[in-house]
Motif scaffolding. Sequence first.
Motif, PDB file in Angstrom:
ATOM      1  N   GLU A 156       2.371   1.713  -3.516  1.00  0.00           N
ATOM      2  CA  GLU A 156       1.329   2.102  -4.468  1.00  0.00           C
ATOM      3  C   GLU A 156       0.934   3.569  -4.266  1.00  0.00           C
ATOM      4  O   GLU A 156       0.710   4.307  -5.230  1.00  0.00           O
ATOM      5  CB  GLU A 156       0.109   1.193  -4.318  1.00  0.00           C
ATOM      6  N   LYS A 157       0.871   3.980  -3.000  1.00  0.00           N
ATOM      7  CA  LYS A 157       0.532   5.376  -2.695  1.00  0.00           C
ATOM      8  C   LYS A 157       1.611   6.311  -3.247  1.00  0.00           C
ATOM      9  O   LYS A 157       1.306   7.332  -3.886  1.00  0.00           O
ATOM     10  CB  LYS A 157       0.402   5.551  -1.185  1.00  0.00           C
ATOM     11  N   ASN A 214       0.827  -1.212   0.000  1.00  0.00           N
ATOM     12  CA  ASN A 214       0.000   0.000   0.000  1.00  0.00           C
ATOM     13  C   ASN A 214       0.860   1.260   0.000  1.00  0.00           C
ATOM     14  O   ASN A 214       0.535   2.250  -0.670  1.00  0.00           O
ATOM     15  CB  ASN A 214      -0.924   0.000   1.223  1.00  0.00           C
ATOM     16  N   SER A 222       3.214   9.793  -9.960  1.00  0.00           N
ATOM     17  CA  SER A 222       2.610   9.833 -11.303  1.00  0.00           C
ATOM     18  C   SER A 222       1.763  11.090 -11.471  1.00  0.00           C
ATOM     19  O   SER A 222       1.789  11.747 -12.530  1.00  0.00           O
ATOM     20  CB  SER A 222       1.754   8.589 -11.526  1.00  0.00           C
ATOM     21  N   ALA A 223       1.015  11.447 -10.423  1.00  0.00           N
ATOM     22  CA  ALA A 223       0.198  12.663 -10.480  1.00  0.00           C
ATOM     23  C   ALA A 223       1.074  13.903 -10.600  1.00  0.00           C
ATOM     24  O   ALA A 223       0.753  14.849 -11.343  1.00  0.00           O
ATOM     25  CB  ALA A 223      -0.684  12.756  -9.228  1.00  0.00           C
ATOM     26  N   GLN A 234       3.689   5.696  -5.666  1.00  0.00           N
ATOM     27  CA  GLN A 234       3.657   5.637  -7.132  1.00  0.00           C
ATOM     28  C   GLN A 234       2.549   6.534  -7.688  1.00  0.00           C
ATOM     29  O   GLN A 234       2.764   7.275  -8.654  1.00  0.00           O
ATOM     30  CB  GLN A 234       3.456   4.201  -7.598  1.00  0.00           C
ATOM     31  N   ASN A 235       1.371   6.479  -7.070  1.00  0.00           N
ATOM     32  CA  ASN A 235       0.249   7.301  -7.537  1.00  0.00           C
ATOM     33  C   ASN A 235       0.549   8.787  -7.357  1.00  0.00           C
ATOM     34  O   ASN A 235       0.253   9.604  -8.249  1.00  0.00           O
ATOM     35  CB  ASN A 235      -1.018   6.926  -6.770  1.00  0.00           C
ATOM     36  N   GLU A 236       1.137   9.144  -6.199  1.00  0.00           N
ATOM     37  CA  GLU A 236       1.475  10.548  -5.954  1.00  0.00           C
ATOM     38  C   GLU A 236       2.517  11.049  -6.953  1.00  0.00           C
ATOM     39  O   GLU A 236       2.403  12.167  -7.481  1.00  0.00           O
ATOM     40  CB  GLU A 236       2.003  10.709  -4.523  1.00  0.00           C
TER      41      GLU A 236
END
Length: 214
Positions: free
Chosen positions: A192-193, A189, A199-200, A195-197
């Motif tokens: 993934e968090k 988790n 990428s954004a 990675q998402n941050e």
Amino acid sequence: MIVMLLSAVDMSAARKRTRSVSSVKQEQKANAQAIKKTSQQLDENAKATSRTLNALNTLGAEIRQQNDSIASINHQIDSIDSAMKHINDSIVTLDGKLVALRDSYARSVTRIKNSQQGSMDKLAFIFSAESFTQAYRRFRYLGEFSKWRKRRNDEIKEVQARLEKQRDELTRLQGVKSGMLTRMNVARNDLEKKQNETSALVAKLKKEGASLKK
């Protein structure tokens, strides 16, 4: 009068031309400064985008490593599940053996008590024999029974100890499995968090870069 009027018109036109040239120069200067500032912002944006992309690539490598670790943990969990199944089967077997030993012991004790014909004392059982030979046999029988009962008690205790050990090991393995699953989920988790941050942030920087170029 005509000459004076024409002179005034020429002077007014000259002032207008002077103001127009000055205004254009000021606009050009302002535009040049704005372009320079935007170029600097573009450079900073490009550097920030590059850094963020590098961070994203690093995160990707970390995620791949983490996935390998997760696969390894899953393999260990499968091994633990297999060990737990084996222990459960062993517990069932030992439980059955313990019940059988206790039943056998209880039947044997009941049988010896019945063979004593209701006597509450071993000596009474021996001396109630009809002959010395029978008394000796009863004495030997009671001695052998006492040894057998001790062996059976020791066997029951051994089985109980093995059973308790297996149950303790089962509890330990369940704790290990639970801890592994928790660590695996937390790590997954977290990555993934991140990675998402990241990428954004990359998307935001690219959008800003496109706007600055425009």
